[in-house]
Write a protein that holds these residues in place. Sequence first.
Motif, PDB file in Angstrom:
ATOM      1  N   PRO A 101      40.421-111.563  99.160  1.00 21.69           N
ATOM      2  CA  PRO A 101      41.083-110.850  98.060  1.00 21.69           C
ATOM      3  C   PRO A 101      42.151-111.695  97.365  1.00 21.69           C
ATOM      4  CG  PRO A 101      40.931-109.456 100.000  1.00 21.69           C
ATOM      5  CD  PRO A 101      40.551-110.831 100.434  1.00 21.69           C
ATOM      6  N   GLY A 102      42.897-112.484  98.144  1.00 23.61           N
ATOM      7  CA  GLY A 102      43.920-113.342  97.543  1.00 23.61           C
ATOM      8  C   GLY A 102      43.316-114.381  96.618  1.00 23.61           C
ATOM      9  N   CYS A 103      42.129-114.857  96.974  1.00 30.66           N
ATOM     10  CA  CYS A 103      41.431-115.828  96.129  1.00 30.66           C
ATOM     11  C   CYS A 103      41.005-115.176  94.813  1.00 30.66           C
ATOM     12  CB  CYS A 103      40.210-116.383  96.861  1.00 30.66           C
ATOM     13  SG  CYS A 103      40.603-117.256  98.387  1.00 30.66           S
ATOM     14  N   ALA A 104      40.531-113.950  94.916  1.00 35.75           N
ATOM     15  CA  ALA A 104      40.164-113.216  93.695  1.00 35.75           C
ATOM     16  C   ALA A 104      41.402-112.994  92.834  1.00 35.75           C
ATOM     17  CB  ALA A 104      39.520-111.881  94.053  1.00 35.75           C
ATOM     18  N   ASN A 108      41.244-114.470  89.171  1.00 34.91           N
ATOM     19  CA  ASN A 108      41.280-113.519  88.059  1.00 34.91           C
ATOM     20  C   ASN A 108      42.577-113.625  87.266  1.00 34.91           C
ATOM     21  OD1 ASN A 108      38.734-112.540  88.764  1.00 34.91           O
ATOM     22  ND2 ASN A 108      39.587-110.978  90.133  1.00 34.91           N
ATOM     23  N   GLY A 109      43.659-114.040  87.956  1.00 38.42           N
ATOM     24  CA  GLY A 109      44.948-114.168  87.270  1.00 38.42           C
ATOM     25  C   GLY A 109      45.096-115.463  86.483  1.00 38.42           C
ATOM     26  N   PHE A 110      44.436-116.524  86.934  1.00 39.03           N
ATOM     27  CA  PHE A 110      44.601-117.842  86.315  1.00 39.03           C
ATOM     28  C   PHE A 110      43.371-118.313  85.546  1.00 39.03           C
ATOM     29  CE2 PHE A 110      48.057-117.780  89.257  1.00 39.03           C
ATOM     30  CZ  PHE A 110      49.018-118.660  88.771  1.00 39.03           C
ATOM     31  N   ARG A 111      42.314-117.502  85.511  1.00 39.20           N
ATOM     32  CA  ARG A 111      41.050-117.947  84.925  1.00 39.20           C
ATOM     33  C   ARG A 111      41.211-118.430  83.484  1.00 39.20           C
ATOM     34  NH1 ARG A 111      38.260-113.808  85.954  1.00 39.20           N
ATOM     35  NH2 ARG A 111      37.478-114.720  87.900  1.00 39.20           N
ATOM     36  N   LYS A 112      41.858-117.646  82.667  1.00 36.74           N
ATOM     37  CA  LYS A 112      41.984-117.995  81.252  1.00 36.74           C
ATOM     38  C   LYS A 112      42.713-119.320  81.078  1.00 36.74           C
ATOM     39  CE  LYS A 112      43.790-116.314  76.832  1.00 36.74           C
ATOM     40  NZ  LYS A 112      44.534-115.222  76.132  1.00 36.74           N
ATOM     41  N   TYR A 166      33.800-113.598  91.615  1.00 43.51           N
ATOM     42  CA  TYR A 166      35.148-113.061  91.828  1.00 43.51           C
ATOM     43  C   TYR A 166      35.388-111.788  91.021  1.00 43.51           C
ATOM     44  CZ  TYR A 166      36.741-116.767  94.835  1.00 43.51           C
ATOM     45  OH  TYR A 166      36.899-117.604  95.918  1.00 43.51           O
ATOM     46  N   GLN A 167      34.760-111.690  89.878  1.00 40.65           N
ATOM     47  CA  GLN A 167      34.886-110.471  89.078  1.00 40.65           C
ATOM     48  C   GLN A 167      34.169-109.291  89.734  1.00 40.65           C
ATOM     49  OE1 GLN A 167      33.254-112.091  85.497  1.00 40.65           O
ATOM     50  NE2 GLN A 167      35.262-112.564  84.593  1.00 40.65           N
ATOM     51  N   ASN A 168      33.237-109.579  90.609  1.00 46.02           N
ATOM     52  CA  ASN A 168      32.467-108.530  91.284  1.00 46.02           C
ATOM     53  C   ASN A 168      32.687-108.545  92.807  1.00 46.02           C
ATOM     54  OD1 ASN A 168      30.338-107.263  89.195  1.00 46.02           O
ATOM     55  ND2 ASN A 168      30.660-109.425  88.710  1.00 46.02           N
ATOM     56  N   GLN A 169      33.801-109.066  93.221  1.00 43.96           N
ATOM     57  CA  GLN A 169      34.073-109.170  94.656  1.00 43.96           C
ATOM     58  C   GLN A 169      34.167-107.789  95.308  1.00 43.96           C
ATOM     59  OE1 GLN A 169      38.059-110.036  96.434  1.00 43.96           O
ATOM     60  NE2 GLN A 169      37.160-112.036  96.913  1.00 43.96           N
ATOM     61  N   PRO A 170      33.439-107.573  96.412  1.00 47.24           N
ATOM     62  CA  PRO A 170      33.543-106.287  97.130  1.00 47.24           C
ATOM     63  C   PRO A 170      34.832-106.236  97.942  1.00 47.24           C
ATOM     64  CG  PRO A 170      32.078-107.770  98.295  1.00 47.24           C
ATOM     65  CD  PRO A 170      32.446-108.473  97.026  1.00 47.24           C
ATOM     66  N   ARG A 171      35.099-105.082  98.526  1.00 47.68           N
ATOM     67  CA  ARG A 171      36.254-104.981  99.429  1.00 47.68           C
ATOM     68  C   ARG A 171      36.095-105.993 100.556  1.00 47.68           C
ATOM     69  NH1 ARG A 171      36.338-101.197 102.445  1.00 47.68           N
ATOM     70  NH2 ARG A 171      34.218-100.379 102.107  1.00 47.68           N
ATOM     71  N   GLU A 172      37.218-106.441 101.089  1.00 45.14           N
ATOM     72  CA  GLU A 172      37.199-107.495 102.099  1.00 45.14           C
ATOM     73  C   GLU A 172      36.326-107.132 103.305  1.00 45.14           C
ATOM     74  OE1 GLU A 172      40.472-110.349 104.375  1.00 45.14           O
ATOM     75  OE2 GLU A 172      41.069-108.394 103.600  1.00 45.14           O
ATOM     76  N   GLN A 173      36.365-105.859 103.718  1.00 45.68           N
ATOM     77  CA  GLN A 173      35.591-105.418 104.886  1.00 45.68           C
ATOM     78  C   GLN A 173      34.124-105.162 104.562  1.00 45.68           C
ATOM     79  OE1 GLN A 173      38.486-104.073 103.909  1.00 45.68           O
ATOM     80  NE2 GLN A 173      39.885-104.763 105.515  1.00 45.68           N
ATOM     81  N   GLU A 185      20.854-110.684  91.869  1.00 42.99           N
ATOM     82  CA  GLU A 185      21.049-109.689  90.809  1.00 42.99           C
ATOM     83  C   GLU A 185      22.232-110.068  89.924  1.00 42.99           C
ATOM     84  OE1 GLU A 185      22.601-105.076  90.511  1.00 42.99           O
ATOM     85  OE2 GLU A 185      21.440-105.674  92.278  1.00 42.99           O
ATOM     86  N   LEU A 186      23.318-110.508  90.553  1.00 42.83           N
ATOM     87  CA  LEU A 186      24.490-110.932  89.772  1.00 42.83           C
ATOM     88  C   LEU A 186      24.152-112.142  88.905  1.00 42.83           C
ATOM     89  CD1 LEU A 186      27.397-110.584  92.378  1.00 42.83           C
ATOM     90  CD2 LEU A 186      27.009-109.169  90.342  1.00 42.83           C
ATOM     91  N   ALA A 187      23.304-113.029  89.421  1.00 46.13           N
ATOM     92  CA  ALA A 187      22.934-114.226  88.658  1.00 46.13           C
ATOM     93  C   ALA A 187      22.243-113.860  87.352  1.00 46.13           C
ATOM     94  CB  ALA A 187      22.027-115.121  89.501  1.00 46.13           C
TER      95      ALA A 187
END
Length: 262
Positions: A101-104, A108-112, A166-173, A185-187
């Motif tokens: 989650p921290g990586c996401a 997501n915060g620095f992508r732009k 990262y835009q579609n990252q599931p919950r950590e668990q 499918e995401l591809a």
Amino acid sequence: MSHNRKDKRSARERLQEQRAKDEARQKRKRTYIAAGIIVVVLGAVGGIGALIASQSDDDEADARGPVVDPKGATGEKRVAIPAGAANAPATLTVFEDFRCPGCAGFENGFRKTITELREAGQLRIEYHLVRLIDGNLGGSGSLRAANAAACAQDAGKFSAYHDLLYQNQPREQDDAFADRGYLIELAGKVSGLDTPAFRACVNKGTHDSWVQKVDKAFEKSGHGATPTVLLNGENVYGDQDDPLTPEKLKKEVAEAAKKKGR
């Protein structure tokens, strides 16, 4: 008469001696047989143990398979996927896990900002895709997502697919990325990525052993958490008292460019 008693006594003595010898012989025979059985059993156990160990090693070797680096992998032992100009004045080294989650949060915060700096030729990014969460929580989503991202690198679509994960990252668990079908499918959302070659790469785990190599290198790097973000070798993301922001990243990249006369 005396002579007869002596003969009888001698006969009895000889009989006793013979019985003693026979008993000793039988005892030795039983001992040899028992020892032989023990040796055979130990040999069999050892052989079975060796066979199991050998089979285990073979299974492990089969699980690892040959290491297939993704196209363009760089750095020592080719453990990084690069993005951006090779001669950029600043290099951002990112150790990350697609289940983290921290990586996401970082991505997501620095992508732009990162995209702008990369496209301007000011920043090169080297991604180290590790599987820390698989080890902590179990599962294989980190591994399979990293393999799929490496497959996207082969197709020249790494950055777009990396960002999409990262835009579609599931919950950590939730080990949803362990589902190869979901990764494929995401591809489909990245133009030109969902091809037979990409699907085969994902389904076969072509770069699984490469991901394992990257993960082992991370373990030996001295960095114990994800994300770890280095700018020109200096850790710029772990300081809670002076956290990295997009504006601060732009400033530091500009300073690096100025030092190199860019």
